[in-house]
Design an enzyme around this catalytic site. Structure first.
Site, PDB file in Angstrom:
ATOM      1  N   LYS A  55       0.877  -1.175   0.000  1.00  0.00           N
ATOM      2  CA  LYS A  55       0.000   0.000   0.000  1.00  0.00           C
ATOM      3  C   LYS A  55       0.911   1.221   0.000  1.00  0.00           C
ATOM      4  O   LYS A  55       1.972   1.225   0.637  1.00  0.00           O
ATOM      5  CB  LYS A  55      -0.857  -0.027   1.276  1.00  0.00           C
ATOM      6  CG  LYS A  55      -1.692   1.230   1.532  1.00  0.00           C
ATOM      7  CD  LYS A  55      -2.886   1.275   0.604  1.00  0.00           C
ATOM      8  CE  LYS A  55      -3.843   2.410   0.966  1.00  0.00           C
ATOM      9  NZ  LYS A  55      -4.658   2.086   2.152  1.00  0.00           N
ATOM     10  N   LEU A  56       0.505   2.267  -0.699  1.00  0.00           N
ATOM     11  CA  LEU A  56       1.242   3.523  -0.661  1.00  0.00           C
ATOM     12  C   LEU A  56       0.330   4.660  -1.075  1.00  0.00           C
ATOM     13  O   LEU A  56      -0.743   4.437  -1.640  1.00  0.00           O
ATOM     14  CB  LEU A  56       2.494   3.475  -1.545  1.00  0.00           C
ATOM     15  CG  LEU A  56       2.374   3.724  -3.054  1.00  0.00           C
ATOM     16  CD1 LEU A  56       3.746   3.722  -3.706  1.00  0.00           C
ATOM     17  CD2 LEU A  56       1.456   2.753  -3.745  1.00  0.00           C
ATOM     18  N   SER A  57       0.748   5.875  -0.804  1.00  0.00           N
ATOM     19  CA  SER A  57       0.001   7.050  -1.237  1.00  0.00           C
ATOM     20  C   SER A  57       0.158   7.206  -2.743  1.00  0.00           C
ATOM     21  O   SER A  57       1.218   6.911  -3.305  1.00  0.00           O
ATOM     22  CB  SER A  57       0.537   8.305  -0.547  1.00  0.00           C
ATOM     23  OG  SER A  57       0.450   8.198   0.850  1.00  0.00           O
ATOM     24  N   THR A 113      -0.517  11.793  -0.181  1.00  0.00           N
ATOM     25  CA  THR A 113      -1.434  12.556  -1.014  1.00  0.00           C
ATOM     26  C   THR A 113      -1.985  13.736  -0.235  1.00  0.00           C
ATOM     27  O   THR A 113      -2.254  14.799  -0.799  1.00  0.00           O
ATOM     28  CB  THR A 113      -2.568  11.654  -1.520  1.00  0.00           C
ATOM     29  OG1 THR A 113      -1.998  10.549  -2.234  1.00  0.00           O
ATOM     30  CG2 THR A 113      -3.516  12.401  -2.442  1.00  0.00           C
ATOM     31  N   ALA A 114      -2.126  13.567   1.070  1.00  0.00           N
ATOM     32  CA  ALA A 114      -2.594  14.672   1.912  1.00  0.00           C
ATOM     33  C   ALA A 114      -1.680  15.886   1.779  1.00  0.00           C
ATOM     34  O   ALA A 114      -2.149  17.023   1.630  1.00  0.00           O
ATOM     35  CB  ALA A 114      -2.658  14.211   3.366  1.00  0.00           C
ATOM     36  N   HIS A 152      -7.085   9.376   8.022  1.00  0.00           N
ATOM     37  CA  HIS A 152      -7.544   8.134   8.662  1.00  0.00           C
ATOM     38  C   HIS A 152      -8.569   8.401   9.767  1.00  0.00           C
ATOM     39  O   HIS A 152      -9.393   9.295   9.667  1.00  0.00           O
ATOM     40  CB  HIS A 152      -6.354   7.317   9.177  1.00  0.00           C
ATOM     41  CG  HIS A 152      -5.387   6.920   8.110  1.00  0.00           C
ATOM     42  ND1 HIS A 152      -5.767   6.532   6.852  1.00  0.00           N
ATOM     43  CD2 HIS A 152      -4.032   6.843   8.121  1.00  0.00           C
ATOM     44  CE1 HIS A 152      -4.690   6.241   6.125  1.00  0.00           C
ATOM     45  NE2 HIS A 152      -3.635   6.430   6.877  1.00  0.00           N
TER      46      HIS A 152
END
Length: 281
Positions: A55-57, A113-114, A152
């Site tokens: 998983k990754l941004s 991404t944030a 989150h």
């Protein structure tokens, strides 16, 4: 065959991967060595190409798409799911249009991404302190930072701690683009053989589908990693981040990702991407 797999301990990821790693579905001969890490640690591991699947941004993915291809299943996209810029000092609510480098902002990682969305909405907020996402609220309460960028489950807890929302960056993105916000995806190392890569994509889709069909099946596993979150908050979290795009991206999901990368390239945040980023054409 054993593959290394990295994902976060957040409820959306444990919900998605429970059936896969606990053999509630047929894994077709594959075994997985699991690494639980926060999103920015996973981003850094991806930059070093440490894991077979991770998983990754999506912001981070733009920097590693030569080493990894994006799977069609397992992604987190959606509406109303974006990061929030928050504060402790209520006076800052009146200064939204004048936030600049005099204010220190805690971010959950450079490659999230944030942080990319923060740069679009508030380009003058340049004094950034990277920290684990779960520590940002505490840092605000202790006045170690002026602003906090939360992701989150903290979306559901910040008001209980006396913190205040300045801007929902997900809503900002939606107004600018009309697209779902692409938060994170599941990628696989391009060096693996084609058959294995397609098998992993198929298995993750089956794992997500199993979770939707049996939503309480992974409850104990999800609780184990949910940082003392209540069951209600856990499932609110899952409902927000796991949806049709998690089963398969589809045309809408791919459009959102393509728009994100196009905007990042136009702003000089990433280099032009020359190869196909998707595993499934």
């Amino acid at each position: 065959m054993k593959l290394s797999l990295g994902f976060s301990p957040c409820p959306n990821d444990t919900f998605i991967f429970d059936a896969l790693i606990h053999h509630k579905i047929d894994t077709e001969g594959l075994e997985f060595e699991v690494f639980f890490d926060d999103v920015e640690t996973l981003n850094q591991k991806a930059l070093r190409a440490e894991l077979d699947i991770t998983k990754l941004s999506f912001h981070a993915f733009a920097h590693v798409c030569e080493q990894y291809a994006l799977l069609d299943s397992g992604s987190a996209l959606g509406f109303g799911v974006g990061p929030l810029l928050i504060c402790h000092n209520e006076d800052l609510l009146q200064k939204k249009k004048n936030l600049d480098s005099t204010y220190k902002v805690g971010i959950p990682g450079r490659y999230t991404t944030a942080n990319f969305l923060l740069g679009i909405a508030f380009p003058h907020l340049t004094d950034k302190q990277e920290m684990v996402f779960s520590e940002i609220e505490t840092a605000l309460l202790e006045d170690r930072i002026d602003l906090g960028l939360i992701i989150h489950e903290n979306r559901f807890t910040y008001t209980d701690k006396g913190l205040h929302k300045i801007l929902d960056l997900g809503s900002y993105w939606e107004q600018e683009t009309g697209c779902a916000i692409p938060l994170g995806g599941i990628v696989i190392n391009r060096n693996l053989d084609r058959q294995t890569k397609e098998k992993v994509n198929r298995l993750i889709k089956k794992s997500v589908e199993f979770a939707f069909e049996n939503p309480k099946s992974g409850l104990e596993f999800i609780k184990q990693h949910a940082q003392e979150m209540s069951e209600e908050v856990m499932y609110k979290h899952i409902e927000l981040y796991v949806n049709k795009y998690s089963i398969e991206l589809g045309t809408e999901g791919r459009k959102a990702i393509d728009v994100l990368f196009k905007m990042a390239q136009e702003k000089g945040l990433i280099s032009p991407i020359k190869q196909n980023i998707y595993l499934i054409p």
